[in-house]
Design a protein around this motif. Structure first.
Motif, short mmCIF file in Angstrom:
data_model
loop_
_atom_site.label_atom_id
_atom_site.label_comp_id
_atom_site.label_asym_id
_atom_site.label_seq_id
_atom_site.Cartn_x
_atom_site.Cartn_y
_atom_site.Cartn_z
N ALA A 255 49.54 49.49 39.50
CA ALA A 255 49.73 48.36 40.56
C ALA A 255 48.06 47.66 40.83
N PHE A 256 47.21 48.54 40.78
CA PHE A 256 45.97 48.09 40.97
C PHE A 256 45.48 47.31 39.68
N ALA A 257 45.77 47.73 38.26
CA ALA A 257 45.46 46.85 37.20
C ALA A 257 46.21 45.65 37.23
N MET A 258 47.55 45.46 37.77
CA MET A 258 48.22 44.25 37.73
C MET A 258 47.76 43.35 38.70
N GLY A 259 47.31 43.75 39.89
CA GLY A 259 46.49 43.08 40.78
C GLY A 259 45.67 42.60 40.18
N GLY A 260 44.78 43.23 39.71
CA GLY A 260 43.26 42.86 38.98
C GLY A 260 43.73 41.58 38.11
N ALA A 261 44.76 41.66 37.17
CA ALA A 261 45.17 40.68 36.16
C ALA A 261 45.49 39.43 36.81
N ILE A 262 46.48 39.70 38.17
CA ILE A 262 46.90 38.40 38.78
C ILE A 262 45.57 37.84 39.44
N ALA A 263 44.66 38.62 39.96
CA ALA A 263 43.56 37.76 40.23
C ALA A 263 42.67 37.12 39.45
N LYS A 264 42.31 37.59 38.39
CA LYS A 264 41.72 36.98 37.24
C LYS A 264 42.51 35.52 36.85
N PHE A 265 43.72 35.91 36.74
CA PHE A 265 44.78 34.86 35.96
C PHE A 265 44.51 33.53 36.88
N ARG A 267 42.39 32.53 38.63
CA ARG A 267 41.11 32.04 38.74
C ARG A 267 40.98 31.14 37.28
N LEU A 268 41.69 31.23 36.34
CA LEU A 268 41.77 30.45 35.10
C LEU A 268 41.71 29.05 35.25
N GLU A 269 40.97 28.24 34.58
CA GLU A 269 41.04 26.77 34.80
C GLU A 269 41.64 25.97 33.60
N VAL A 270 42.69 25.08 34.30
CA VAL A 270 43.44 24.38 33.19
C VAL A 270 43.23 23.09 33.39
N PRO A 271 43.56 21.97 32.50
CA PRO A 271 43.41 20.62 32.90
C PRO A 271 44.71 20.07 33.56
N THR A 272 44.20 18.76 34.15
CA THR A 272 45.19 18.16 34.92
C THR A 272 46.03 17.02 34.03
N THR A 276 48.85 21.10 32.50
CA THR A 276 48.99 22.45 32.28
C THR A 276 48.92 23.35 33.32
N THR A 277 49.83 24.36 33.55
CA THR A 277 50.16 25.09 34.50
C THR A 277 50.36 26.42 34.25
N PHE A 278 50.40 27.24 35.28
CA PHE A 278 50.75 28.64 35.52
C PHE A 278 51.14 29.06 36.73
N ASN A 279 52.02 30.29 36.64
CA ASN A 279 52.59 30.92 37.84
C ASN A 279 52.91 32.37 37.48
N VAL A 280 52.84 33.17 38.45
CA VAL A 280 53.38 34.44 38.57
C VAL A 280 54.43 34.19 39.65
N GLY A 281 55.77 34.43 38.91
CA GLY A 281 56.99 34.22 39.76
C GLY A 281 57.84 35.40 40.48
N LEU A 318 46.27 36.55 28.10
CA LEU A 318 46.50 37.94 27.55
C LEU A 318 45.11 38.65 27.62
N ALA A 319 44.25 37.86 27.34
CA ALA A 319 42.51 38.43 27.38
C ALA A 319 42.40 39.25 29.00
N VAL A 320 42.84 38.29 30.06
CA VAL A 320 42.64 39.09 31.44
C VAL A 320 43.37 40.21 31.38
N VAL A 321 44.53 40.28 31.25
CA VAL A 321 45.41 41.25 31.35
C VAL A 321 44.79 42.50 30.71
N GLY A 322 44.23 42.43 29.32
CA GLY A 322 43.29 43.55 28.86
C GLY A 322 42.15 44.04 29.76
N GLN A 323 41.56 42.90 30.24
CA GLN A 323 40.24 43.16 31.04
C GLN A 323 40.72 44.14 32.34
#
Ligand SMILES: [Zn+2]
Length: 438
Positions: A255-265, A267-272, A276-281, A318-323
Motif C-alpha cells: 500500500a505504501f508502494a502504491m501510494g508512492g507511485a500515485i503521488a509521483k504519477f 506530479r507528472l507534467e502533460v501538455p494541454t 493529454t490526461t491521466f487518472n487513477v480511477g 511505468l517508470a514512477v511505478v518502478g521507482q
C-alpha cells in the motif's frame, strides 16, 4: 502497445488544418459540379429528398417510440444481449437483409446497393452499450419534448436514428452504388474497449469489405470527429509478503508502494495541447485494518490526442511505478519478501485520424454546411478510432441534439419535432453523400 506513430502526427494535423481552410475557401468561392457542396446541393434539390422530408416528419412519433423502447432495455457493458436482440428485430422490420448477430454480440443488416454483390461496404454504426450498471433505473421521464433517462442520448438516439434513416431510404426509394452495412455494436464504453467495432473490422465476415465508416455517436448535428484520442489503461497490482500490522511492523507494505507511485504519477507534467490526461480511477486491496496488505491494486487511465505524447506518458508512468516499488523495498525490511508491481494493460484504444482533406471529411462537412450549420472538427475517443488506426476513412457524426449530461443519471435529449426532422435530414444527406447515392 500503440507504436509506429511519431510526434510529426500533430504537426501534420495542424498543417492539414491550414490546407483545408484554404480548400474550403476555394470551394465556397468557385463551386463546381465536382465539389462536395455542389453534389450535396443537387441531392437536396432532388424530388426524392423532398419526398424524404415529408416522410421524416410523418415518422417522428415512431422515432420517439423506438428511442424510448430501446432506452428502457438496459445495456450495461458486456450485458448488451437483451437490447441487441430487440434491435436485431427492428433492423429486420425496417427491411434490411442478412440481419444477424455476430459472435461478439454485434447486430447488423445490409441494404443492398445497385452494384454487384460482395463489393465495398459503407459501415454505419451506433453502439448498443451504455455506461450504466445493472439495476440502474432506465425508465424514461418526459417533460414536453424533453426525454430523460440514463443512456437515452449516448448512444440510444444513434440506434434510433439508424432505424429512421433506413426507413427514409426505403420510403423515398433512394439507391446507392454500394451496399451499406448498418450495425448496432457492443463494447464502445469503458472496459468494453471498442470490442464490437474491433471484431467487425478485424475478425467479422465483412472485415475485408468495409471501406468507409460513419459512426453515429456525437451530440450535435454539426460535429465531425475525425481524430481518435488514444487511450491506454492499466491495472497495476502491488504484492508483498503481508503480515500483522503490529507484530510484523517494519516489513515492506504494497500500500505504501502504491501510494508512492500515485503521488509521483500525480506530479507528472502533460501538455494541454495536444490534450493529454491521466487518472487513477479505482484503488482496491487489503483484507483488514490490522494487516499489512499482501495485495493492492489501482486502475489507471491515460489519454492523448497525440500518439507520441501518450507513449511518453506511458513510459513515465511505468517508470514512477518502478521507482516507488524500489523506494519501498529500500525503506522497509524485505526479510519476508519484497514488494513487486505487475502492470497489466486492461484497455487500449489506438490513436488515429482521418485527414481534414480526406473525401469523407469534406463530404460530411459539405452536407452539414448545406443546412446552414458550420461544421466543427473534434478529436475524441469513439468507435471510429479503430477504422482510423487501420487507415480506413472514418468519422463520427452527430446523432442530433440538443441533449446533455451524458454518462450521468440526468442524461436528457430533446426530440422537438422540427429540430429532430432537421437532424435526421442532415444525417440522411451525410449518409447519401458519403455513399454516393441519390
Ligand atoms: Zn457513445
Amino acid at each position: 502497445m500503440v507504436g509506429g506513430r511519431t510526434s510529426a502526427a500533430y504537426d501534420v494535423l495542424m498543417r492539414n488544418t491550414v490546407v483545408f481552410a484554404a480548400f474550403a475557401a476555394f470551394v465556397v468561392a468557385v463551386p463546381s459540379a465536382q465539389s462536395p457542396d455542389a453534389r450535396v446541393r443537387a441531392l437536396l434539390d432532388s424530388p426524392k429528398f423532398k419526398q424524404a422530408i415529408g416522410f421524416i416528419q410523418s415518422d417522428q412519433d415512431r422515432f420517439v417510440r423506438e428511442l424510448i423502447a430501446l432506452t428502457e432495455i438496459p445495456a450495461p457493458p458486456f450485458k448488451e444481449q437483451a437490447r441487441a436482440k430487440a434491435y436485431l428485430e427492428m433492423l429486420r422490420q425496417v427491411g434490411l437483409t442478412d440481419v444477424e448477430m455476430d459472435p461478439e454480440g454485434n447486430v447488423m443488416g445490409i441494404r443492398r446497393g445497385s452494384g454487384p454483390a460482395g463489393g465495398p461496404l459503407l459501415l454505419v454504426n451506433a453502439h448498443l452499450d451504455t455506461v450504466f450498471p445493472e439495476g440502474t433505473d432506465v425508465k424514461v421521464k418526459r417533460q414536453g419534448t424533453k426525454l430523460m433517462a440514463p443512456g437515452i442520448g449516448d448512444d440510444t438516439r444513434g440506434l434510433a436514428l439508424i432505424l429512421a434513416l433506413v426507413r427514409t431510404l426505403e420510403a423515398a426509394k433512394f439507391t446507392t452504388p454500394g451496399d451499406i452495412l448498418f450495425a448496432g455494436n457492443v463494447g464502445e464504453e469503458g472496459e468494453g474497449d471498442l470490442r464490437g467495432i474491433k471484431f467487425l473490422l478485424k475478425t467479422g465476415k465483412y472485415k475485408d469489405r468495409i471501406k468507409q465508416v460513419l459512426a453515429i455517436d456525437g451530440n450535435e448535428s454539426n460535429g465531425i470527429t475525425r481524430g481518435g484520442v488514444g487511450s491506454r489503461r492499466y491495472r497495476v497490482t502491488f504484492k508483498g509478503p503481508g503480515g500483522h500490522s503490529y507484530g510484523a511492523f517494519g516489513l515492506v507494505n504494497p500500500a505504501f508502494a502504491m501510494g508512492g507511485a500515485i503521488a509521483k504519477f500525480a506530479r507528472l507534467e502533460v501538455p494541454t495541447k495536444p490534450k493529454t490526461t491521466f487518472n487513477v480511477g479505482v484503488v482496491r486491496g487489503g483484507t483488514s485494518v490490522n494487516s499489512i496488505p499482501a495485495e493492492v491494486s489501482m486502475d489507471v487511465d491515460m489519454r492523448s490526442e497525440a500518439c507520441a505524447e501518450l507513449n511518453r506518458l506511458d513510459q513515465e508512468f511505468l517508470a514512477v511505478v518502478g521507482q516507488a516499488v524500489d523506494e519501498e523495498n529500500r525503506t522497509r525490511s524485505t526479510r519476508e519478501g519484497r514488494v513487486a508491481a505487475d502492470p497489466k494493460v486492461i484497455g487500449e484504444r489506438p490513436c488515429g485520424e482521418t485527414p481534414l482533406d480526406a473525401p469523407i471529411v469534406q463530404t460530411v462537412a459539405a452536407a452539414i454546411r448545406a443546412f446552414g450549420l458550420s461544421p466543427t472538427f473534434t478529436i475524441s475517443s469513439t468507435d471510429a478510432n479503430i477504422p482510423m488506426s487501420l487507415g480506413i476513412p472514418a468519422v463520427t457524426i452527430g446523432r442530433g441534439g440538443p441533449g446533455g449530461r451524458a454518462h450521468s443519471p440526468d442524461e436528457w435529449v430533446d426530440v422537438d419535432p422540427a429540430a429532430n426532422a432537421r437532424n435526421v435530414q442532415v444525417a440522411l444527406a451525410t449518409l447519401l453523400a458519403v455513399a454516393g447515392g441519390g
